[in-house]
Design a protein around this motif. Structure first.
Motif, short mmCIF file in Angstrom:
data_model
loop_
_atom_site.label_atom_id
_atom_site.label_comp_id
_atom_site.label_asym_id
_atom_site.label_seq_id
_atom_site.Cartn_x
_atom_site.Cartn_y
_atom_site.Cartn_z
N PRO A 1 0.82 -1.23 0.00
CA PRO A 1 0.00 0.00 0.00
C PRO A 1 0.85 1.26 0.00
N TYR A 2 1.98 1.22 0.70
CA TYR A 2 2.87 2.39 0.71
C TYR A 2 3.50 2.58 -0.67
N PHE A 3 3.77 1.46 -1.34
CA PHE A 3 4.30 1.54 -2.69
C PHE A 3 3.31 2.25 -3.62
N VAL A 4 2.05 1.84 -3.55
CA VAL A 4 1.02 2.46 -4.38
C VAL A 4 0.86 3.93 -4.04
N GLY A 5 0.86 4.24 -2.72
CA GLY A 5 0.72 5.63 -2.31
C GLY A 5 1.88 6.49 -2.80
N LEU A 6 3.10 5.94 -2.73
CA LEU A 6 4.27 6.67 -3.20
C LEU A 6 4.18 6.95 -4.69
N VAL A 7 3.79 5.94 -5.45
CA VAL A 7 3.68 6.10 -6.90
C VAL A 7 2.61 7.14 -7.24
N ASN A 8 1.50 7.12 -6.51
CA ASN A 8 0.43 8.07 -6.78
C ASN A 8 0.83 9.51 -6.48
N GLU A 9 1.76 9.68 -5.54
CA GLU A 9 2.19 11.02 -5.17
C GLU A 9 3.26 11.58 -6.11
N MET A 10 3.91 10.71 -6.84
CA MET A 10 5.00 11.15 -7.71
C MET A 10 4.45 11.78 -8.99
N LYS A 11 5.15 12.79 -9.48
CA LYS A 11 4.69 13.53 -10.64
C LYS A 11 5.61 13.37 -11.85
N THR A 12 6.72 12.70 -11.66
CA THR A 12 7.70 12.59 -12.75
C THR A 12 7.39 11.41 -13.66
N ARG A 13 7.98 11.46 -14.82
CA ARG A 13 7.77 10.43 -15.82
C ARG A 13 8.41 9.10 -15.38
N GLY A 14 7.71 7.99 -15.65
CA GLY A 14 8.25 6.67 -15.34
C GLY A 14 8.20 6.31 -13.88
N GLN A 15 7.34 6.98 -13.11
CA GLN A 15 7.33 6.75 -11.67
C GLN A 15 6.99 5.32 -11.30
N LEU A 16 6.02 4.71 -11.97
CA LEU A 16 5.61 3.35 -11.62
C LEU A 16 6.68 2.34 -12.01
N LEU A 17 7.17 2.41 -13.23
CA LEU A 17 8.14 1.43 -13.72
C LEU A 17 9.44 1.49 -12.93
N LEU A 18 9.96 2.69 -12.73
CA LEU A 18 11.26 2.80 -12.05
C LEU A 18 11.15 2.42 -10.58
N THR A 19 10.06 2.78 -9.93
CA THR A 19 9.87 2.40 -8.54
C THR A 19 9.76 0.89 -8.41
N ALA A 20 9.05 0.26 -9.33
CA ALA A 20 8.92 -1.20 -9.31
C ALA A 20 10.27 -1.88 -9.55
N LEU A 21 11.05 -1.34 -10.47
CA LEU A 21 12.37 -1.92 -10.74
C LEU A 21 13.31 -1.74 -9.55
N ILE A 22 13.19 -0.61 -8.85
CA ILE A 22 13.98 -0.42 -7.63
C ILE A 22 13.65 -1.51 -6.62
N PHE A 23 12.37 -1.77 -6.44
CA PHE A 23 11.93 -2.81 -5.52
C PHE A 23 12.45 -4.18 -5.96
N ALA A 24 12.34 -4.47 -7.25
CA ALA A 24 12.81 -5.77 -7.77
C ALA A 24 14.31 -5.91 -7.61
#
Length: 482
Positions: free
Chosen positions: A281-304
């Motif tokens: 849930p914190y991951f989703v909240g962080l992604v929703n708050e981000m405004k930059t391009r590629g926020q979902l993909l890059l955050t997911a890859l960081i986690f992976a």
């Protein structure tokens, strides 16, 4: 000595720069070294670029040919790699196979077009090969992350006891038979025998699902058991791969070490999933708050990549962490969007892995005309028989009446992309000899080719309510094999 030359003799354009520090930087010996280093870096980059061109052409040509004859494109990538690699054209070759810079057509191309000197060829060839190998390793991490994303953790948990029995038998039977046969019949040492036996364990979900959907059996009882067992097979197979790859690195086989690795792999996978579900849930909240391009993909890859690093740090395989990350993120409401975004990344990196597996495979060791190669052919035949029989018997472990047990067993036969992952990791670890690695590749190719027609054959009767089955479900699962 560099520092005893008078400063007045080492000016750079104007006297303003005639200071000791700048004079040192402008010394002819250092300038020559800098120019040489920059030129070599440029040549290494050129070699990597040409290698990627070769890889992508081999991937697309092979994949397109296989797709047009209803075979998995991943087989085309493998065959394309074999064509451009050490087995045929010598475009994409690697030092670990015993090849030299002079054997590489890419190096010769650089000598002709980019001014590569024979003195620099060896270092450029080594650096270029290492870079491609690293990109291939990144490709397999992304592949397992993608497979995890496309898996349904809730479905895995809800898989019935029948699918679990089929999965366990489908892992244990070929693994035990393959390992024991290689050790006692062929006198192969324990570590490569265990690795080859482990390569027999997995089942390709994508290939089986696509065939079941095409013949209208995906929603049948047999189809559900096959798919559920294949999903579990992948999870068990990845744990087995993590264990045997770690064994290959240490070169030691101790019962306590095996138990430790199994426990650590299971604890890591379960722990990563539990902690990941808590943090999602914190991951989703962080992604929703981000405004930059590629926020979902890059955050997911960081986690992976974090989970992959942790797995590597505790002497497991990085792919186990990537798979766990995919499973966790598959449970979020961003999963579908992330699947779409990861596809282009996988399209770039995953073919590098499969083409490199094919390129590193010396199929000449299976030439029967050479007497020393006949053992490799016999090993390949043994692995193929063990791979087929070890999966077919799984259907006959079911106790429920009215089930086409032979169809369940046949549906578990294809190894597909998962078997190639085993071969690639085994090759990279140095655990497999050329003949054993080629034999595993032949097993993967044979089982993947033979399963679709056999599956159609064992389902002779008229499919029940099959016309309503959508191919999309199979296609989405099959994308993990591309």
């Amino acid at each position: 000595m560099i520092f005893v030359q008078p400063i007045a003799e080492i000016t750079v354009g104007t006297s303003v720069l005639a200071q000791p520090f700048f004079s040192f930087l402008n010394h002819p010996l250092l300038a020559t070294a800098n120019e040489t280093g920059a030129e070599q870096s440029s040549l290494i980059l050129a070699g990597v670029l040409v290698s990627l061109v070769v890889i992508y052409i081999a991937s697309k040509v092979g994949g397109e040919l296989c797709a047009r004859i209803n075979l998995p494109p991943v087989l085309g990538e493998l065959v394309g790699g074999a064509v451009v690699g050490v087995s045929a054209l010598h475009l994409l070759i690697f030092p670990e196979s015993g090849s030299q810079a002079a054997d590489s057509l890419i190096v010769k191309f650089l000598e002709t077009t980019a001014g590569l000197t024979p003195e620099s060829a060896a270092s450029v060839f080594s650096a270029q090969s290492e870079t491609i190998s690293l990109l291939a390793e990144l490709g397999v991490i992304i592949l397992l992350f993608e497979i995890g994303l496309e898996s349904d953790l809730k479905e895995l948990i809800r898989v019935g006891p029948q699918a679990a029995v089929v999965a366990v038998v489908g892992v244990v039977a070929p693994f035990a038979a393959g390992t024991a046969g290689l050790i006692y019949l062929f006198n192969i040492s324990a570590v490569p025998a265990i690795f080859a036996g482990a390569a027999l364990t997995a089942t390709s979900i994508g290939i089986t699902a696509k065939v079941l959907a095409e013949i209208g059996r995906l929603s049948s009882t047999e189809g559900q058991i096959i798919i559920g067992a294949a999903v579990l097979d992948d999870v068990l197979g990845i744990i087995v791969l993590a264990v045997v790859a770690s064994l290959a690195k240490t070169g030691e086989i101790e019962i306590t070490n095996i138990i430790y690795l199994i426990i650590s792999a299971a604890v890591f996978l379960v722990g990563a999933i539990l902690i990941g579900r808590f943090l999602s849930p914190y991951f989703v909240g962080l992604v929703n708050e981000m405004k930059t391009r590629g926020q979902l993909l890059l955050t997911a890859l960081i986690f992976a990549f974090i989970l992959s690093y942790i797995a590597s740090a505790i002497h497991l395989e990085a792919i186990l962490g990537a798979f766990a990350a995919g499973l966790v993120l598959a449970e979020t409401d961003k999963s579908r969007e992330l699947e779409e975004q990861i596809l282009p990344v996988a399209d770039i990196f995953v073919p590098i892995f499969f083409v490199c597996v094919g390129a590193k495979t010396d199929l000449s060791v299976l030439n029967p005309a050479v007497p020393s190669n006949r053992e490799g052919l016999i090993i390949a035949a043994f692995l193929i028989v063990t791979a087929i029989v070890g999966k077919v018997i799984t259907g006959f472990t079911l106790w429920q009446p009215g089930i086409n047990k032979l169809a369940v067993g046949v549906g578990m036969i294809p190894r597909g992309e998962v078997g190639l992952v085993f071969a690639g990791v085994g090759s990279a670890s140095g655990a497999l000899s050329e003949s054993t690695e080629a034999a595993i590749i032949m097993m993967v190719i044979s089982t993947t080719f033979i399963a679709p027609p056999l599956l159609r054959l064992v389902f002779k009767d008229k499919p029940d309510s099959a016309d309503e089955i959508q191919l999309d479900s199979a296609t989405s699962q099959d994308s993990s094999s591309n």
